[in-house]
Design an enzyme around this catalytic site. Structure first.
Site, short mmCIF file in Angstrom:
data_model
loop_
_atom_site.label_atom_id
_atom_site.label_comp_id
_atom_site.label_asym_id
_atom_site.label_seq_id
_atom_site.Cartn_x
_atom_site.Cartn_y
_atom_site.Cartn_z
N PRO A 128 30.26 43.53 48.90
CA PRO A 128 29.51 44.46 48.03
C PRO A 128 30.18 45.84 47.94
CG PRO A 128 28.01 43.24 49.44
CD PRO A 128 29.39 42.85 49.87
N GLY A 129 30.83 46.27 49.02
CA GLY A 129 31.44 47.61 49.01
C GLY A 129 32.96 47.59 48.91
N THR A 158 34.34 32.11 44.57
CA THR A 158 34.54 30.93 43.72
C THR A 158 34.64 29.70 44.62
OG1 THR A 158 35.77 32.29 42.15
CG2 THR A 158 36.09 29.90 41.98
N GLY A 242 48.39 33.87 43.23
CA GLY A 242 47.19 33.55 42.44
C GLY A 242 47.27 34.11 41.03
N GLN A 337 36.27 35.49 15.19
CA GLN A 337 36.29 36.09 13.85
C GLN A 337 36.61 35.05 12.79
OE1 GLN A 337 35.25 39.11 13.64
NE2 GLN A 337 35.54 39.44 11.45
N GLU A 364 40.92 38.47 40.69
CA GLU A 364 42.27 38.44 41.31
C GLU A 364 43.05 39.72 40.96
OE1 GLU A 364 44.34 34.92 42.03
OE2 GLU A 364 42.54 33.69 42.11
N THR A 366 42.02 43.67 39.04
CA THR A 366 41.71 44.12 37.67
C THR A 366 43.00 44.53 36.94
OG1 THR A 366 41.48 46.42 38.38
CG2 THR A 366 39.48 45.06 38.45
N SER A 367 42.88 44.72 35.63
CA SER A 367 44.04 45.18 34.85
C SER A 367 44.55 46.51 35.40
CB SER A 367 43.65 45.38 33.39
OG SER A 367 43.57 44.14 32.73
C1 LIG Z 1 33.85 35.19 38.25
C2 LIG Z 1 34.42 35.91 39.43
C3 LIG Z 1 35.03 35.17 40.45
C4 LIG Z 1 35.55 35.83 41.57
N1 LIG Z 1 36.07 35.07 42.59
C5 LIG Z 1 36.41 35.68 43.75
C6 LIG Z 1 36.80 34.92 44.89
O1 LIG Z 1 36.89 33.68 44.84
N2 LIG Z 1 37.06 35.57 46.06
C7 LIG Z 1 36.99 36.92 46.16
O2 LIG Z 1 37.25 37.45 47.24
N3 LIG Z 1 36.63 37.69 45.10
C8 LIG Z 1 36.33 37.09 43.90
N4 LIG Z 1 35.95 37.85 42.82
C9 LIG Z 1 35.88 39.29 42.95
C10 LIG Z 1 36.96 40.02 42.18
O3 LIG Z 1 38.23 39.78 42.73
C11 LIG Z 1 36.60 41.52 42.17
O4 LIG Z 1 35.48 41.62 41.33
C12 LIG Z 1 37.72 42.38 41.67
O5 LIG Z 1 38.74 42.46 42.62
C13 LIG Z 1 37.25 43.81 41.34
O6 LIG Z 1 36.50 44.34 42.37
P1 LIG Z 1 35.06 45.03 42.07
O7 LIG Z 1 34.31 44.08 41.21
O8 LIG Z 1 34.48 45.44 43.35
O9 LIG Z 1 35.41 46.28 41.18
P2 LIG Z 1 35.80 47.82 41.71
O10 LIG Z 1 36.85 47.67 42.73
O11 LIG Z 1 34.50 48.42 42.13
O12 LIG Z 1 36.31 48.44 40.41
C14 LIG Z 1 35.47 48.92 39.37
C15 LIG Z 1 36.35 49.50 38.26
O13 LIG Z 1 37.11 50.60 38.77
C16 LIG Z 1 38.49 50.39 38.57
N5 LIG Z 1 39.22 50.96 39.69
C17 LIG Z 1 38.98 50.79 41.03
N6 LIG Z 1 39.87 51.51 41.75
C18 LIG Z 1 40.69 52.11 40.86
C19 LIG Z 1 41.84 52.96 40.98
N7 LIG Z 1 42.34 53.31 42.16
N8 LIG Z 1 42.43 53.40 39.83
C20 LIG Z 1 41.95 53.04 38.62
N9 LIG Z 1 40.88 52.24 38.45
C21 LIG Z 1 40.27 51.77 39.55
C22 LIG Z 1 38.64 48.86 38.53
O14 LIG Z 1 39.86 48.48 37.88
C23 LIG Z 1 37.39 48.49 37.74
O15 LIG Z 1 37.62 48.70 36.37
C24 LIG Z 1 35.47 37.23 41.65
C25 LIG Z 1 34.88 37.97 40.63
C26 LIG Z 1 34.37 37.33 39.53
C27 LIG Z 1 33.72 38.14 38.45
#
Ligand SMILES: Cc1cc2nc3c(=O)[nH]c(=O)nc-3n(C[C@H](O)[C@H](O)[C@H](O)COP(=O)(O)OP(=O)(O)OC[C@H]3O[C@@H](n4cnc5c(N)ncnc54)[C@H](O)[C@@H]3O)c2cc1C
Length: 385
Positions: A128-129, A158, A242, A337, A364, A366-367
């Site tokens: 969560p954090g 997953t 990955g 579209q 895996e 974010t962008s």
């Molecule tokens: C369908 C699904 C399947 C998943 N499967 C797995 C799994 O099997 N195992 C697992 O461990 N996790 C899994 N995840 C978790 C996934 O890897 C995380 O959601 C992802 O790494 C992003 O973390 P967060 O959601 O906490 O976003 P945050 O880390 O809270 O980020 C929120 C936003 O802030 C941006 N951000 C954060 N830090 C910075 C920075 N320093 N500079 C610029 N932008 C920043 C991020 O890019 C994002 O846009 C899954 C998620 C989904 C949705």
């Protein structure tokens, strides 16, 4: 430079394509509506070798190269991106770290079964954090004689409710930051392992994402993967691999969306002729095709780097992942579209693909995280070739 596929790679691609067309396509819409995990189909894909493609044959896997693996994931995602992530997680972030860091006994116990598709794998890092910043995880494992006592909560896992083995990351030294994380192989039958929630997702609804609570979970010392403190290195290395899989998943989803849009453009008539005859539609299809080819090239290049070891995998994998995942979203948007109102209906495949595509730029890494990897590499003077 030879861009052609080998006869083995073509055979793998065509075998998986045929399976997905005959066994999966007919059931995808119904299963997605019911959020049903395609257990029988995944089992069959496992029998075809798709769960352990990167595991050498001596350990029960298919022992293919990474381009073959990317072709397999692409063909699965072309029909159903949910099933692709089930396989991608098992191959890339469960089996691969076990192969690279597991000892003989661990490989005997888990790798054989993963390779043959008898069990699936899961990867438990996010909390969560802590998502993008995995060094911030709070889960802790405290050694108590011949076992560790694991406490913590993992989210978005997953395969978490179907896996036979979970690669779990927890801190064994909370004061050591990134160097205090250790990896463990945790079976769902271990006391203190509990699935506490199923996510209700926008897309990828055939694949399940769960929250897992570890409450004084007893993990035998022999189930520690690697040494204490190596966990984050193991996690990040697995994620680099990955990302090649997620790039391939993105290419496959986009390919499926383009094919659906092309078919529909030839059928749908307005003002007395098929919409495919309008330049506006043709340009959308042409851009989709071009971007897919560009993403496929980046993906195959990263796959080749993974096998050749010619350079660090991180930057090419990040380039493939960020481009392919964002491309898939653009392509899915255009496919909707081209379909007009039908593209907004649950009756069409592109509506599902549009929802499925959205997560590709998030999981895996974010962008934003991919761009960070690419920019760091560039600024260090190591960019380019
Ligand atoms: C369908 C699904 C399947 C998943 N499967 C797995 C799994 O099997 N195992 C697992 O461990 N996790 C899994 N995840 C978790 C996934 O890897 C995380 O959601 C992802 O790494 C992003 O973390 P967060 O959601 O906490 O976003 P945050 O880390 O809270 O980020 C929120 C936003 O802030 C941006 N951000 C954060 N830090 C910075 C920075 N320093 N500079 C610029 N932008 C920043 C991020 O890019 C994002 O846009 C899954 C998620 C989904 C949705």
């Amino acid at each position: 430079m030879d861009f052609s596929l080998s006869s083995d790679q073509i055979l793998i691609r065509d075998t998986v394509r045929q399976f997905m067309e005959t066994e999966m396509r007919p059931i995808v819409r119904e299963y997605e509506a019911e959020k049903r995990f395609p257990a029988a189909q995944v089992k069959r894909l496992g029998e075809l070798g798709c769960c352990g493609m990167l595991i050498p044959e001596e350990w029960g896997g298919a022992g293919t190269d990474t381009i073959s693996y990317a072709l397999m994931i692409e063909e699965v995602a072309r029909v159903d991106a949910s099933t692709a992530v089930v396989l991608s997680v098992t191959n890339s972030v469960a089996a691969a770290p076990l192969l690279n860091h597991g000892n003989e006994a661990q490989k005997k116990k888990y790798l054989h079964r993963l390779g043959r598709g008898e069990i699936l794998g899961a990867f438990c890092l996010t909390e969560p954090g802590a998502g993008s910043d995995p060094a911030a995880i709070q889960a802790q494992a405290v050694r108590a004689g011949d076992h560790y006592v694991l406490n913590g909560t993992k989210i978005w896992v997953t395969n978490g409710d179907v896996a036979g083995v979970n690669v779990v990351f927890a801190k064994t030294d909370p004061n050591a930051g990134a160097r205090g994380v250790t990896a463990f192989l945790v079976e769902p039958s271990f006391p203190g392992f509990r699935i506490s929630r199923h996510e209700d997702k926008m897309g990828l609804r055939l694949s399940h994402s769960v929250e897992i609570v570890f409450e004084n979970c007893r993990v035998p010392v022999e189930n520690r993967l690697g040494e204490e403190g190596q966990g984050l290195k193991i996690a990040l290395e697995a994620l680099d691999g990955g990302r090649v899989g997620i790039a391939a998943q993105s290419v496959g989803l986009a390919q499926g969306a383009l094919e659906a849009a092309t078919r529909y453009a030839k059928q749908r008539r307005t003002f007395g002729k098929p919409i495919a005859e309008y330049q506006a539609i043709q340009w959308m299809l042409a851009d989709m095709e071009t971007e897919i080819e560009a993403a496929r090239a980046l993906t195959h290049y990263a796959a080749w780097v993974r096998d050749s070891g010619s350079q660090r995998l991180g930057p090419p994998a990040a380039r493939a992942k960020v481009y392919a995942s964002e491309m898939a979203n653009r392509v899915a948007y255009k496919a909707v579209q081209v379909h007009g109102s039908l593209g907004y209906s649950r009756e069409s495949d592109v509506e599902r693909m549009y929802r499925d595509a959205r997560v590709l730029t998030i999981y895996e890494g974010t962008s934003e995280m991919q761009r960070m990897v690419i920019a760091r590499d560039l600024l260090r003077g190591a960019g380019g070739r």
